[in-house]
Design a protein around this motif. Structure first.
Motif, PDB file in Angstrom:
ATOM      1  N   GLY A   1       0.864  -1.263  -0.174  1.00  0.00           N
ATOM      2  CA  GLY A   1       0.004  -0.168  -0.044  1.00  0.00           C
ATOM      3  C   GLY A   1       0.648   1.148   0.075  1.00  0.00           C
ATOM      4  N   ARG A   2       2.105   1.151   0.204  1.00  0.00           N
ATOM      5  CA  ARG A   2       3.096   2.454  -0.045  1.00  0.00           C
ATOM      6  C   ARG A   2       3.216   2.884  -1.241  1.00  0.00           C
ATOM      7  N   ALA A   3       2.943   1.873  -2.414  1.00  0.00           N
ATOM      8  CA  ALA A   3       2.953   2.301  -3.782  1.00  0.00           C
ATOM      9  C   ALA A   3       1.904   3.004  -4.414  1.00  0.00           C
ATOM     10  N   GLY A   4       2.243   3.941  -5.293  1.00  0.00           N
ATOM     11  CA  GLY A   4       1.061   4.467  -6.009  1.00  0.00           C
ATOM     12  C   GLY A   4       0.134   5.361  -5.297  1.00  0.00           C
ATOM     13  N   ARG A   5       0.625   6.098  -4.331  1.00  0.00           N
ATOM     14  CA  ARG A   5      -0.328   6.829  -3.219  1.00  0.00           C
ATOM     15  C   ARG A   5      -0.564   8.065  -3.873  1.00  0.00           C
ATOM     16  N   GLY A   6       0.214   8.640  -4.877  1.00  0.00           N
ATOM     17  CA  GLY A   6      -0.194   9.974  -5.707  1.00  0.00           C
ATOM     18  C   GLY A   6      -0.714   9.480  -7.008  1.00  0.00           C
ATOM     19  N   ALA A   7      -0.424  10.620  -7.926  1.00  0.00           N
ATOM     20  CA  ALA A   7      -1.010  10.634  -9.215  1.00  0.00           C
ATOM     21  C   ALA A   7      -0.465   9.446 -10.011  1.00  0.00           C
ATOM     22  N   LYS A   8       0.886   9.008  -9.765  1.00  0.00           N
ATOM     23  CA  LYS A   8       1.499   8.057 -10.705  1.00  0.00           C
ATOM     24  C   LYS A   8       1.046   6.638 -10.138  1.00  0.00           C
ATOM     25  N   ALA A   9       0.801   5.642 -11.373  1.00  0.00           N
ATOM     26  CA  ALA A   9       0.411   4.419 -10.777  1.00  0.00           C
ATOM     27  C   ALA A   9       1.479   3.491 -10.143  1.00  0.00           C
ATOM     28  N   GLY A  10       1.074   2.632  -9.221  1.00  0.00           N
ATOM     29  CA  GLY A  10       2.078   1.858  -8.499  1.00  0.00           C
ATOM     30  C   GLY A  10       2.128   0.544  -8.830  1.00  0.00           C
ATOM     31  N   ALA A  11       3.344  -0.443  -8.701  1.00  0.00           N
ATOM     32  CA  ALA A  11       3.496  -1.589  -9.004  1.00  0.00           C
ATOM     33  C   ALA A  11       4.082  -2.458  -7.701  1.00  0.00           C
ATOM     34  N   VAL A  12       3.642  -3.567  -7.407  1.00  0.00           N
ATOM     35  CA  VAL A  12       4.387  -4.327  -6.410  1.00  0.00           C
ATOM     36  C   VAL A  12       4.839  -5.781  -6.984  1.00  0.00           C
TER      37      VAL A  12
END
Length: 721
Positions: free
Chosen positions: A578-589
């Motif tokens: 859940g630390r990934a992609g918390r802003g405008a940019k998409a996250g990956a795990v």
């Protein structure tokens, strides 16, 4: 003559009766000084009839010497202390002592002399003075506290005082804190947030007990949502307690609180200076501290007018205390809300199964935030099968994760690598003779910490520098580090991505709120490219530029046969994801595992949280395990192994035979030697309806143990080592 029954701070004595001299007022809850033989001891006037006493002749009673100048402990807090002692089978005085946790605060108001640097350039410098000048910038504290901060003797600082490098400052120990403004920066909540906030605000306004489970995905704005309940309590002129599981989380939380309410809250944790602790305790007791944010010990502060309790990251194991009074702050927080008749909010993205079951049973009101705030999306999760995509020999990061790290670095984005193992390597051995470095006080290996050049035991704190030769065979340059810790992963990142700025984040590197604040500032300023951390980084942090999370070893937490192993693993990995992609940019795990088909890994990959929890719930129900059954542990320990074994056998030999109660053991504890004491364990597994505490009291009360033997009871155990 007035007769009072007092709880004295001596576990062997229990309650004693005293008389109150004429003209002295000592209502229930008063903190008093009492005579006991030739000594003077601290005590608390307790409610009549609540504590067992005797019929000692009234005319022979000794007189209360002094009522200390602090408000009496409120009745709801005294009820909580009694409940805690009864439920966790702890001495009443031990629980009450946690409430009076600042002895200096009991002596009344006044002034304290603190010291600070003057900025004067010294005529003559010594290495110690240079060190003090460097480390004391911006600090103000007592002489003893400054000496600890600077790592020098008080004599050095007194010499600096004489030279005009330090100056004395008179500080009012009861100076008020600035009050938070509930209307300072009111947010625009989205639909689900606004609905959840409205329910909590209504409960605060009703001044009634109502436990809430605030169940929201990572990044859904749980903090901003329960801040509205905090604002409602402030509007009503009442106090608020917010519990956090780690001191390191305080820095990030304080920034968010100040942005919302205009000032920082009052903090309470073990790193406070004595003068800060004294001020905070007295302001809580007199009602001047409106919002307190603290570790689990803040739960026992004597609030004058408590209006709301919040437990953030309520699933965290850190809320369970495993020594002294072995209480679970999450559960005790709910009981404090019950006795104070105020709402309690348990906030989590991955609630404990026990909390979900309470919501299912209708005991807790569940508020769900199913989507991220502001249109942010949950990260995409991929499984890296280490049986098919192995890292090169001597490496720990598989090629797909390395490629993803390089890609984020090229884009100027941040990455986080999670491995729940401090230090450089969990085991150091001699390649020549096979000697392994073991702790002399515990049945555990010494962990190599290369950053601080030490071999350390994470259980007792024993430390030694790495020797130049093997202690067993005398061979030089033969020591080998086995397995990875976060420091080793950080080294690997440095070798693979030479331009990357890497930060190691553990309880060793973020040992104080100041260190945590510095880390947060660097990460937000994009001065860090890759964060390598333990469970400390799995929650609470919000870095908009962090778009990649890599879980180095997802299987590690599944070892050991712990009842909650799968649940804990799911919680940790889901939280760090859940630390990934918390802003405008998409996250990956990317999750590295050798068991991609394991239920917990499959649930993480598919996002099927509810299905995972449902399967866990059924498995526990079938096993009669918590929350569908009751568990308790009895831990027997002694410095003499034979004495501990015989004492454990004596306890096991007198076990009660009760229907619906299974008693296992005694058996050597998995960590059979801890801090120089040999340990044996018994486990009690009982039906939910069983009176476990009564059974244990009746069982252990007649037994007499040798002086060197300790018998501890752990109700609702979380640790099985």
């Amino acid at each position: 003559m007035s007769r009072v029954r007092c709880l004295v701070f001596n576990a062997a004595l229990g309650a004693l009766d005293y008389r109150v001299p004429e003209g002295m007022d000592a209502p229930a809850g008063s903190v008093v000084v009492l005579p006991l033989g030739p000594r003077q001891i601290l005590g608390v006037v307790w409610d009549d009839g609540e504590l067992p006493g005797d019929d000692y002749p009234a005319h022979k009673l000794r007189a209360v010497l002094e009522v200390l100048p602090v408000p009496p402990l409120p009745a709801p807090l005294r009820r909580l202390i009694s409940w805690c002692a009864d439920y966790y089978l702890a001495p009443l005085s031990a629980v009450a002592r946690m409430t009076l946790s600042s002895s200096a605060a009991l002596k009344g108001g006044g002034t304290v002399t603190e010291y600070r640097l003057t900025g004067v350039e010294p005529a003559r410098m010594t290495p110690q003075r240079l060190q003090a000048l460097d480390l004391l910038q911006g600090e103000q504290a007592t002489m003893r506290e400054l000496a600890e901060i600077a790592g020098v003797s008080e004599a050095v600082l007194r010499g600096m005082l004489g030279q005009g490098l330090l100056e004395a400052v008179l500080v009012d120990s009861d100076r008020p804190y600035p009050e938070p403004d509930p209307r300072f920066a009111q947010p625009a909540l989205e639909g689900e947030q606004a609905a959840a906030a409205a329910e909590m605000v209504a409960a605060v306004s009703a001044h009634a007990f109502q436990p809430f489970l605030l169940d929201g995905v990572t990044g859904s704005g749980k903090t901003e949502t329960y801040f509205e309940a905090v604002a409602a309590a402030l509007e009503a002129g009442r106090q608020v307690l917010v519990l956090l599981p780690e001191i390191a989380l305080t820095a990030a939380f304080l920034g968010r609180f100040e942005a919302r309410f205009g000032v920082a809250p009052v903090t309470w944790h073990s790193s406070l200076k004595a003068s800060e602790r004294r001020r905070a305790w007295r302001q809580v007791a007199f009602g001047g501290a409106k919002v307190v944010v603290g570790a689990r010990s803040a739960l026992f502060l004597p609030f004058a007018d408590l209006g709301l309790v919040v437990v953030d990251e309520a699933h965290e194991v850190a809320f369970k205390q495993d020594d002294g009074v072995r209480y679970n702050a999450r559960d005790v927080a709910v009981m404090r809300g019950h006795f104070e008749q105020v709402p309690v909010v348990l906030a989590s993205a991955t609630p404990a199964l026990e909390s979900l079951q309470m919501a299912e049973a209708g005991r807790y009101r569940r508020l769900v935030l199913p989507s991220r705030f502001g249109g942010a999306t949950l990260p995409k999760i991929e499984i890296v099968n280490l049986t098919e995509m192995q890292p090169p020999r001597g490496r720990w990061l598989a090629p797909p994760l390395v490629e993803a790290l390089a890609d984020r670095l090229a884009k100027g984005e941040q990455s986080l690598l999670f491995l729940n193992r401090r230090g450089y390597a969990p085991l150091t051995l001699c390649r020549h003779c096979g000697f392994r470095f073991k702790c002399p006080n515990c049945s555990a290996w010494l962990v190599e910490h290369r950053l601080s050049q030490r071999l350390a035991c994470h259980h007792c704190g024993h430390e030694v520098p790495p020797p130049p030769v093997c202690p067993e065979c005398g061979e030089p340059d033969c020591l080998v580090a086995c397995g990875p810790g976060v420091e080793r992963i950080a080294d690997e990142v440095g070798e693979l991505l030479p331009g990357a700025r890497v930060a190691v984040v553990t309880s060793d590197t973020l040992a104080s709120p100041a260190a945590a604040a510095e880390f947060v500032a660097q990460a937000e300023a994009k001065a860090i490219d890759v964060i390598v951390g333990t469970q400390l980084v799995t929650k609470g942090f919000h870095f908009p530029e962090l778009t990649l999370v890599g879980v180095v070893d997802a299987d590690m937490g599944l070892d050991g046969g712990d009842l909650r192993a799968a649940e804990r693993t799911y919680q940790q990995i889901a939280q760090v994801a859940g630390r990934a992609g918390r802003g405008a940019k998409a996250g990956a795990v990317l999750i590295q595992t050798r068991h991609p088909k394991a239920a917990v890994i499959a649930a993480l990959a598919s996002g099927e949280r509810d299905a995972f929890y449902a399967a866990e719930t059924e498995a526990r129900r079938e096993a009669g395990a918590p929350p569908f059954g009751r568990w308790a542990a009895i831990i027997v320990s002694s410095e003499d192994e034979a004495e501990a074994r015989e004492a454990a056998r004596a306890i096991g030999g007198t076990r009660p035979d009760e229907p619906g109660v299974l008693i296992l053991g005694p058996a050597p504890a998995p960590l059979s030697l801890l801090r120089g004491r040999h340990r044996y364990r018994l486990l009690i597994a009982a039906r939910r309806s069983a009176e476990v505490q009564k059974l244990i009291r009746t069982w252990l009360a007649p037994l007499r143990m040798p002086p060197g033997v300790r018998v501890a009871v752990d109700i609702d155990p979380y640790s099985f080592v």
